[in-house]
Motif scaffolding. Sequence first.
Motif, PDB file in Angstrom:
ATOM      1  N   CYS A 223       3.215   0.319  -1.868  1.00 25.18           N
ATOM      2  CA  CYS A 223       2.344  -0.851  -1.974  1.00 25.18           C
ATOM      3  C   CYS A 223       3.149  -2.103  -2.294  1.00 25.18           C
ATOM      4  N   TYR A 230       4.163  -8.401   3.837  1.00 22.89           N
ATOM      5  CA  TYR A 230       3.054  -9.229   4.289  1.00 22.89           C
ATOM      6  C   TYR A 230       2.820 -10.428   3.364  1.00 22.89           C
ATOM      7  N   VAL A 239      -5.470 -10.685   5.003  1.00 22.07           N
ATOM      8  CA  VAL A 239      -5.095  -9.322   4.632  1.00 22.07           C
ATOM      9  C   VAL A 239      -5.060  -8.481   5.902  1.00 22.07           C
ATOM     10  N   SER A 241      -5.551  -5.436   8.400  1.00 20.21           N
ATOM     11  CA  SER A 241      -6.579  -4.406   8.422  1.00 20.21           C
ATOM     12  C   SER A 241      -5.978  -3.025   8.177  1.00 20.21           C
ATOM     13  N   VAL A 242      -6.862  -2.074   7.881  1.00 22.28           N
ATOM     14  CA  VAL A 242      -6.412  -0.699   7.670  1.00 22.28           C
ATOM     15  C   VAL A 242      -5.762  -0.152   8.930  1.00 22.28           C
ATOM     16  N   GLN A 244      -4.201  -1.851  11.243  1.00 20.53           N
ATOM     17  CA  GLN A 244      -2.883  -2.466  11.396  1.00 20.53           C
ATOM     18  C   GLN A 244      -1.871  -1.828  10.460  1.00 20.53           C
ATOM     19  N   LEU A 245      -2.298  -1.527   9.226  1.00 25.11           N
ATOM     20  CA  LEU A 245      -1.384  -0.887   8.279  1.00 25.11           C
ATOM     21  C   LEU A 245      -0.985   0.501   8.756  1.00 25.11           C
ATOM     22  N   ALA A 256      -3.375   4.151   3.867  1.00 28.58           N
ATOM     23  CA  ALA A 256      -3.611   2.801   4.379  1.00 28.58           C
ATOM     24  C   ALA A 256      -4.704   2.102   3.582  1.00 28.58           C
ATOM     25  N   LYS A 257      -5.749   2.851   3.197  1.00 26.85           N
ATOM     26  CA  LYS A 257      -6.805   2.257   2.378  1.00 26.85           C
ATOM     27  C   LYS A 257      -6.265   1.847   1.010  1.00 26.85           C
ATOM     28  N   HIS A 260      -4.242  -1.239   1.489  1.00 29.57           N
ATOM     29  CA  HIS A 260      -5.147  -2.352   1.806  1.00 29.57           C
ATOM     30  C   HIS A 260      -5.818  -2.875   0.540  1.00 29.57           C
ATOM     31  N   THR A 264      -5.404  -6.614  -0.867  1.00 32.62           N
ATOM     32  CA  THR A 264      -6.596  -7.424  -1.080  1.00 32.62           C
ATOM     33  C   THR A 264      -6.588  -8.020  -2.479  1.00 32.62           C
TER      34      THR A 264
END
Length: 278
Positions: A223, A230, A239, A241-242, A244-245, A256-257, A260, A264
Amino acid sequence: MHDPTITPTAAPALQAKPPARWPLILLALPAGVATWSGWVGLGERTGFGVVKPLPGLLDTFEINTAITLPIGVETYAAYALGAWLNRSPRISASTRRFAKWSAIGSLLLGMLGQVAYHLLEQAGIQHAPWQVTTVVSALPVLVLGMGAGLSHMIARDLHAPDEVHAPEPVPEPAAEPEPDPAAEQAVAELIAWTHRVGDGLPPIPAGVEVRAPEGAPEMDPLCTSAGQHYRVMLAAGKVPSVRQLKKELRIGQDKAKQVHAHLTALADTRTLPLEVAS
């Protein structure tokens, strides 16, 4: 006054009227007379004639067997044609195919019979050649076999049980891949390298701790590395998106969540996404 909120109901669809059948009578009458006279005349020239079908029982009962030709051939042609053009879904493809070709064959035999009769009539021949006699003599048996076969095929199709289609199996959702610490470490190192080389940002000095601003939840090194990668986008309030991650970091849905959510939180602080502290 017309209320725009009220939509008029659609008018019921008008059912199309079936075509009138009386023209068929006008077509059938002259065709029937010509066909009947032609087949009867041909039958008389090929050995068909008056016989006593019930000798010893009704000696006075007589019948001209020449009438069997137009009744058999032309009736079967109409019967097979109706089976061929029947729109019922219960009629199988094999039955339609048999009805189609037998109907076409019966119509061709009917035409050949009429041609043969008129040629014999014009030539004044009272006894047909043996070739014509052979074909005409076989027609009643041939028509009987085709009619019985087509009737049995139609009965078989109409009484066949409806096919029960089993429901298609629903594919199970793909399971999320197991987290791989080595792969996550490699991704983190790759992000740090692209951050230093590709983004034109100054490299992070050795021994310097990278920490998130206040309010951001503590996350793993992935993270933190994603926040560095980014940082320009996060500083603009955007931010990734999931999806894209997952694509750029090559991680699973759950990871990814998690990343994200961390990004955020960084973007919501309305500061630079990461700050370097010595």
